[in-house]
Motif scaffolding. Structure first.
Motif, PDB file in Angstrom:
ATOM      1  N   TYR A 116     -17.228  25.802 -15.543  1.00  0.00           N
ATOM      2  CA  TYR A 116     -17.745  26.671 -14.851  1.00  0.00           C
ATOM      3  C   TYR A 116     -17.279  27.541 -15.942  1.00  0.00           C
ATOM      4  O   TYR A 116     -18.010  29.271 -15.568  1.00  0.00           O
ATOM      5  CB  TYR A 116     -17.008  27.342 -13.551  1.00  0.00           C
ATOM      6  N   ILE A 119     -19.918  27.655 -19.369  1.00  0.00           N
ATOM      7  CA  ILE A 119     -21.487  27.469 -18.859  1.00  0.00           C
ATOM      8  C   ILE A 119     -21.912  27.909 -18.105  1.00  0.00           C
ATOM      9  O   ILE A 119     -22.875  29.106 -17.804  1.00  0.00           O
ATOM     10  CB  ILE A 119     -21.305  25.550 -19.007  1.00  0.00           C
ATOM     11  N   GLY A 120     -21.395  27.835 -16.970  1.00  0.00           N
ATOM     12  CA  GLY A 120     -21.673  28.232 -15.908  1.00  0.00           C
ATOM     13  C   GLY A 120     -22.127  29.908 -15.273  1.00  0.00           C
ATOM     14  O   GLY A 120     -22.614  30.758 -14.951  1.00  0.00           O
ATOM     15  N   PRO A 122     -20.739  31.621 -17.893  1.00  0.00           N
ATOM     16  CA  PRO A 122     -22.040  32.602 -18.629  1.00  0.00           C
ATOM     17  C   PRO A 122     -23.353  32.827 -18.801  1.00  0.00           C
ATOM     18  O   PRO A 122     -24.236  33.684 -18.628  1.00  0.00           O
ATOM     19  CB  PRO A 122     -22.064  32.098 -19.913  1.00  0.00           C
ATOM     20  N   ILE A 123     -23.988  31.300 -18.488  1.00  0.00           N
ATOM     21  CA  ILE A 123     -25.127  31.347 -17.694  1.00  0.00           C
ATOM     22  C   ILE A 123     -25.795  32.866 -16.419  1.00  0.00           C
ATOM     23  O   ILE A 123     -26.511  32.561 -16.721  1.00  0.00           O
ATOM     24  CB  ILE A 123     -25.635  30.065 -17.187  1.00  0.00           C
ATOM     25  N   GLY A 124     -24.804  32.185 -14.828  1.00  0.00           N
ATOM     26  CA  GLY A 124     -24.971  33.320 -14.055  1.00  0.00           C
ATOM     27  C   GLY A 124     -25.187  34.202 -14.476  1.00  0.00           C
ATOM     28  O   GLY A 124     -25.814  35.118 -14.038  1.00  0.00           O
ATOM     29  N   LEU A 127     -28.494  35.079 -17.268  1.00  0.00           N
ATOM     30  CA  LEU A 127     -29.699  35.132 -15.723  1.00  0.00           C
ATOM     31  C   LEU A 127     -30.044  35.402 -14.421  1.00  0.00           C
ATOM     32  O   LEU A 127     -30.850  37.194 -14.329  1.00  0.00           O
ATOM     33  CB  LEU A 127     -29.280  33.670 -15.439  1.00  0.00           C
ATOM     34  N   GLY A 137     -29.507  34.270 -10.522  1.00  0.00           N
ATOM     35  CA  GLY A 137     -29.450  33.790 -11.830  1.00  0.00           C
ATOM     36  C   GLY A 137     -28.127  33.840 -11.559  1.00  0.00           C
ATOM     37  O   GLY A 137     -27.719  32.835 -12.002  1.00  0.00           O
ATOM     38  N   ILE A 138     -27.517  34.133 -10.745  1.00  0.00           N
ATOM     39  CA  ILE A 138     -25.966  33.704 -10.978  1.00  0.00           C
ATOM     40  C   ILE A 138     -25.775  32.313 -10.228  1.00  0.00           C
ATOM     41  O   ILE A 138     -25.047  31.418 -10.423  1.00  0.00           O
ATOM     42  CB  ILE A 138     -25.101  35.191  -9.724  1.00  0.00           C
ATOM     43  N   GLY A 141     -26.585  29.840 -11.836  1.00  0.00           N
ATOM     44  CA  GLY A 141     -25.654  29.488 -13.116  1.00  0.00           C
ATOM     45  C   GLY A 141     -23.812  28.357 -13.090  1.00  0.00           C
ATOM     46  O   GLY A 141     -24.152  27.858 -13.307  1.00  0.00           O
ATOM     47  N   CYS A 144     -25.532  25.345 -13.309  1.00  0.00           N
ATOM     48  CA  CYS A 144     -25.415  24.713 -14.158  1.00  0.00           C
ATOM     49  C   CYS A 144     -24.332  24.513 -14.118  1.00  0.00           C
ATOM     50  O   CYS A 144     -24.341  22.989 -14.832  1.00  0.00           O
ATOM     51  CB  CYS A 144     -25.700  25.812 -15.075  1.00  0.00           C
ATOM     52  N   GLY A 145     -23.327  25.028 -14.073  1.00  0.00           N
ATOM     53  CA  GLY A 145     -21.537  24.962 -13.610  1.00  0.00           C
ATOM     54  C   GLY A 145     -21.227  23.197 -13.280  1.00  0.00           C
ATOM     55  O   GLY A 145     -21.067  22.607 -13.267  1.00  0.00           O
TER      56      GLY A 145
END
Length: 191
Positions: A116, A119-120, A122-124, A127, A137-138, A141, A144-145
């Motif tokens: 979370y 990965i989750g 930062p990607i969120g 995006l 985008g969040i 993310g 993805c987590g």
């Protein structure tokens, strides 16, 4: 994830945890593997049911909560994300319960934090704010987590030597019983 679907998955987490721990404590590695297969299959089937439901009725889900067409259209734009959230959030709790039941709580905590927070989120953020996808985008993310957590916990479950876990559980039980016997002997000697 809807509240009732979350509660179902939380129930599966508890059931997987208790069942795995009980079977390890009874020394039956074969029953542990069977229990994992049953609870994981059941959870995946429920997740697939809601996944398909969200995809098929995604354009109508918003109307369960509002009669406003604009709000319902906005909700329908998120139906694919909701479908994937339902699917992966039905699998991940079971795998968490299996790992916790096997006594791997520390590892589960590290996996949760890494998936979370490294990965989750930062990607969120990337995006949502950099790619200007905002809420979508969040949400991507966070998915993805959860996907990463599901994959890692699946790998841990698959690679676990359940016969070795039975031996470890037996050793832990022996240590606890020895401590309890020593304490009861000391208390009866003091009395």
């Amino acid at each position: 994830m809807s509240g009732w679907e979350f509660m179902i998955c939380l129930g599966f987490l508890g059931a997987a945890c208790v069942r795995v721990a009980n079977e390890l404590g009874s020394g039956n590695a074969k029953a542990v593997k069977f229990s994992i297969k049953v609870v994981l299959t059941t959870s995946v089937l429920i997740g697939l049911f809601f996944f398909i439901l969200c995809l098929v009725f995604g354009h109508k889900i918003g109307y369960l909560f509002t009669s406003n067409d604009e709000v319902a259209d906005t909700v329908s734009n998120f139906s694919t994300l909701l479908a994937f959230t339902m699917l992966f959030n039905s699998i991940q709790p079971v795998l968490t319960g299996v790992a916790v039941g096997a006594g791997l709580q520390g590892m589960v905590a590290i996996v949760n934090l890494c998936c979370y927070y490294l990965i989750g989120i930062p990607i969120g953020v990337l995006l949502g704010y950099v790619a200007h996808l905002e809420v979508k985008g969040i949400w991507i993310g966070m998915i993805c987590g959860v996907v990463t957590q599901t994959l890692v916990l699946s790998f841990i479950t698959w690679r676990t030597d359940w016969d070795e876990q039975v031996n470890k559980a037996s050793e832990r039980l022996d240590r606890w019983f020895l401590k309890l016997e020593e304490e009861s002997n000391q208390s009866s000697n003091n009395a």
